[in-house]
Design an enzyme around this catalytic site. Structure first.
Site, PDB file in Angstrom:
ATOM      1  N   TYR A 186       0.852  -1.203   0.000  1.00 28.61           N
ATOM      2  CA  TYR A 186       0.000   0.000   0.000  1.00 28.61           C
ATOM      3  C   TYR A 186       0.883   1.247   0.000  1.00 28.61           C
ATOM      4  O   TYR A 186       1.145   1.839   1.055  1.00 28.61           O
ATOM      5  CB  TYR A 186      -0.905   0.014   1.233  1.00 28.61           C
ATOM      6  N   TRP A 220      -3.955   6.310   2.522  1.00 27.22           N
ATOM      7  CA  TRP A 220      -5.328   5.788   2.612  1.00 27.22           C
ATOM      8  C   TRP A 220      -6.104   6.570   3.658  1.00 27.22           C
ATOM      9  O   TRP A 220      -5.562   6.950   4.694  1.00 27.22           O
ATOM     10  CB  TRP A 220      -5.306   4.311   3.017  1.00 27.22           C
ATOM     11  N   TRP A 255      -8.938   6.027   5.952  1.00 27.79           N
ATOM     12  CA  TRP A 255      -9.132   5.724   7.382  1.00 27.79           C
ATOM     13  C   TRP A 255      -7.842   5.311   8.052  1.00 27.79           C
ATOM     14  O   TRP A 255      -7.653   5.538   9.249  1.00 27.79           O
ATOM     15  CB  TRP A 255     -10.324   4.812   7.633  1.00 27.79           C
ATOM     16  N   ASP A 256      -6.894   4.774   7.281  1.00 32.45           N
ATOM     17  CA  ASP A 256      -5.573   4.495   7.852  1.00 32.45           C
ATOM     18  C   ASP A 256      -4.974   5.769   8.434  1.00 32.45           C
ATOM     19  O   ASP A 256      -4.419   5.763   9.534  1.00 32.45           O
ATOM     20  CB  ASP A 256      -4.605   3.960   6.777  1.00 32.45           C
ATOM     21  N   TYR A 261       1.389  -0.917  -6.905  1.00 33.60           N
ATOM     22  CA  TYR A 261      -0.007  -1.113  -6.485  1.00 33.60           C
ATOM     23  C   TYR A 261      -0.960  -1.094  -7.674  1.00 33.60           C
ATOM     24  O   TYR A 261      -0.825  -0.278  -8.587  1.00 33.60           O
ATOM     25  CB  TYR A 261      -0.420   0.000  -5.498  1.00 33.60           C
ATOM     26  N   GLN A 286     -13.981   6.042   2.235  1.00 33.34           N
ATOM     27  CA  GLN A 286     -13.840   5.070   3.334  1.00 33.34           C
ATOM     28  C   GLN A 286     -14.507   5.663   4.581  1.00 33.34           C
ATOM     29  O   GLN A 286     -14.902   6.829   4.578  1.00 33.34           O
ATOM     30  CB  GLN A 286     -12.347   4.810   3.608  1.00 33.34           C
ATOM     31  N   GLY A 298     -14.129  -0.621   3.853  1.00 35.92           N
ATOM     32  CA  GLY A 298     -12.854  -0.882   4.523  1.00 35.92           C
ATOM     33  C   GLY A 298     -12.662  -2.369   4.798  1.00 35.92           C
ATOM     34  O   GLY A 298     -11.556  -2.828   5.027  1.00 35.92           O
ATOM     35  N   ASP A 340     -12.712  -5.160   2.901  1.00 32.52           N
ATOM     36  CA  ASP A 340     -12.722  -5.338   1.449  1.00 32.52           C
ATOM     37  C   ASP A 340     -13.362  -6.599   0.882  1.00 32.52           C
ATOM     38  O   ASP A 340     -14.154  -6.527  -0.036  1.00 32.52           O
ATOM     39  CB  ASP A 340     -11.289  -5.256   0.920  1.00 32.52           C
ATOM     40  N   TYR A 342      -7.710 -12.492   4.476  1.00 31.25           N
ATOM     41  CA  TYR A 342      -8.062 -11.075   4.475  1.00 31.25           C
ATOM     42  C   TYR A 342      -9.261 -10.791   5.393  1.00 31.25           C
ATOM     43  O   TYR A 342      -9.199 -11.119   6.564  1.00 31.25           O
ATOM     44  CB  TYR A 342      -8.369 -10.720   3.007  1.00 31.25           C
ATOM     45  N   GLU A 376      -0.613  -7.026   9.241  1.00 30.76           N
ATOM     46  CA  GLU A 376      -1.883  -6.428   8.811  1.00 30.76           C
ATOM     47  C   GLU A 376      -3.071  -7.177   9.435  1.00 30.76           C
ATOM     48  O   GLU A 376      -4.029  -6.566   9.891  1.00 30.76           O
ATOM     49  CB  GLU A 376      -1.945  -6.500   7.279  1.00 30.76           C
TER      50      GLU A 376
HETATM   51  C1  GLC Z   1      -6.776  -2.909   2.790  1.00 36.81           C
HETATM   52  C2  GLC Z   1      -7.881  -2.799   3.838  1.00 36.81           C
HETATM   53  C3  GLC Z   1      -8.366  -1.374   3.930  1.00 36.81           C
HETATM   54  C4  GLC Z   1      -7.184  -0.461   4.191  1.00 36.81           C
HETATM   55  C5  GLC Z   1      -6.107  -0.639   3.111  1.00 36.81           C
HETATM   56  C6  GLC Z   1      -4.830   0.096   3.391  1.00 36.81           C
HETATM   57  O1  GLC Z   1      -7.271  -2.646   1.530  1.00 36.81           O
HETATM   58  O2  GLC Z   1      -8.919  -3.669   3.540  1.00 36.81           O
HETATM   59  O3  GLC Z   1      -9.335  -1.245   4.945  1.00 36.81           O
HETATM   60  O4  GLC Z   1      -7.572   0.857   4.262  1.00 36.81           O
HETATM   61  O5  GLC Z   1      -5.766  -2.007   3.041  1.00 36.81           O
HETATM   62  O6  GLC Z   1      -4.297  -0.319   4.593  1.00 36.81           O
END
Ligand code: GLC
Length: 438
Positions: free
Chosen positions: A30, A34, A36-37, A82, A108, A168, A170, A358, A402
């Site tokens: 990633y 992002w 909500w991260d 990505y 998100q 979120g 996924d 996941y 994760e």
């Molecule tokens: C994955 C998770 C998502 C998160 C992203 C980055 O896609 O499902 O919720 O925001 O990773 O960490």
């Protein structure tokens, strides 16, 4: 031990910090910012580097669209590790999109309200942090107004998501029922995630076809919410997403009261808040299952499945004491077996449960953190203690992964988590949990 863990967690965050003022969730897997991260990451930073916490929030909010929308990924930087990147999402198709940054056109959960409140609580220099909050809070408010005006098509106080990535969570088995109603093209694309992570821990090719198809539909309508609402095969009211919105509404109300002089905004939020809480409890709480569930607006049906999202209304304070009691008993019965770490992301007693894959079963630390705070709010001390200890134990034994296998025997034997390593929100929320004296 605590000091050593804190040191390691800080290192994870600092190593993932990028020169452009944001923190990637995990290297290669990633490589962008992002939504909500960044909120969870800011909470972690707030305990030891408030300037980084502010920067994280400032950077993500600087990519807000003119209509208040905040994208789930902002491509501040270039990276070819990505898929799908900016060339697939093409945010510029929307007339509202940021002129400065390419981004996705899906969102998100709206975490920033409660994140700003957490920053206020954590930071000892209240004057300093309040000045920062004042500089950002109207953007967060505008994001809530966006949701209520564009995503609440029936004016019930519940907003919809049009893509599983918006939830979120996924590839949760929740979405399987929706995939059955769709038949996307067999796209040709080169996935990158399976180059970084064991494919058995990631979604399938066919699931990715669905994900891409939903984006293509939204692009066809230039990311116009009304047209998406009329045409997307995926239109869901999610208890997790709506609980986060409600929790953040509350935080904005409290913060505006501290700041003073924002009566109209407070009134707007209070009106929406009452409606949202009522609808969450009447429409999304399933008496028979004793849990909150998702509602599929497109196919006009409830998705009668239990996941970790089912219990997140505790975080926003929506359930009354009676509902909370029922919810807790379902939680303990389904998820609380002593051979399991809390909390599996999907009902371990359901046939669709997969402890390795996941969001189809593994433990995620951000959901644990949300549930921990929910249990605390309602005075369920034992569960709060257990979910906190399980989270810490998993990280200590397996690393800053994760996600983690919820089966104690297997997890302890493998001694390693799943998905990306040195994962930012795992580190950030561990810092918050370790600093929480509850
Ligand atoms: C994955 C998770 C998502 C998160 C992203 C980055 O896609 O499902 O919720 O925001 O990773 O960490």
């Amino acid at each position: 031990m605590k000091e050593y863990l804190l040191k390691q967690a800080k290192e994870v965050l600092y190593n993932n910090f990028q020169k452009k003022g944001f923190t990637i969730p995990s290297e290669n897997l990633y490589p962008f910012q992002w939504k909500w991260d960044s909120g969870f990451i800011a909470i972690g930073y707030a305990h030891f580097d408030i300037e980084k916490a502010k920067k994280e929030i400032e950077t993500i909010l600087s990519a807000q669209w003119q209509n208040g929308f905040i994208p789930h990924i902002v491509f501040h930087n270039r990276s070819d590790s990505y898929f799908p990147g900016p060339e697939v999402h093409q945010s510029k198709l929307s007339k509202h999109a940021s002129k400065k940054y390419a981004s996705s056109g899906i969102t998100q959960p709206p975490v920033f309200g409660f994140v700003l409140e957490k920053l206020y609580q954590i930071c000892p220099d209240k004057k300093n942090i309040l000045t920062f909050i004042e500089s950002q809070i109207n953007k967060v408010y505008k994001n809530h107004v966006y949701f209520y005006f564009n995503r609440d098509i029936k004016d019930e106080g519940l907003v919809y998501i049009y893509h599983n990535w918006e939830a979120g969570t996924d590839n949760s088995p929740l979405w399987d029922d929706i995939w059955e109603t769709m038949d996307p093209p067999d796209y040709h694309f080169k996935r990158k995630d399976t180059q970084h992570v064991d494919p058995s821990q990631r979604p399938t090719k066919r699931e990715y076809d669905n994900y891409i198809y939903l984006i293509e539909i939204a692009k066809k309508y230039q990311y116009d919410d009304k047209k998406i609402a009329a045409n997307s095969p995926f239109l869901v009211q999610d208890p997790l997403f709506n609980s986060i919105l409600i929790r953040s509404n509350q935080a904005l109300i409290e913060l505006y009261k501290i700041i003073g002089g924002n009566d109209k905004k407070v009134t707007f939020l209070e009106e929406k808040q009452a409606k949202s809480i009522k609808s969450l409890n009447t429409k999304l709480f399933d008496e028979n299952l004793g849990a909150y569930i998702h509602y599929d607006l497109r196919n006009k049906r409830s998705l009668a499945l239990i996941s970790s999202s089912s219990f997140t209304p505790l975080f926003c304070g929506a359930p009354d004491v009676k509902i909370a009691k029922k919810l807790i008993s379902t939680f303990v019965e389904k998820f609380g077996g002593e051979n399991n770490y809390l909390c599996a992301s999907f009902d371990p007693t359901n046939i669709r449960f997969n402890p390795k894959k996941y969001w189809r079963g593994p433990v995620w630390i951000n959901l644990n953190w949300i549930l921990y705070n929910g249990f605390k709010k309602y005075g369920y001390h034992e569960l709060a203690k257990r979910i906190k200890e399980d989270s810490i134990e998993l990280i200590v034994k397996e690393g800053f992964y994760e996600y983690f296998d919820p089966r104690k025997g297997i997890s302890d034997l493998q001694k390693i988590g799943y998905g990306g390593n040195n994962f930012s929100w795992t580190a950030a929320l561990l810092i918050d949990l370790l600093n929480d004296s509850y």
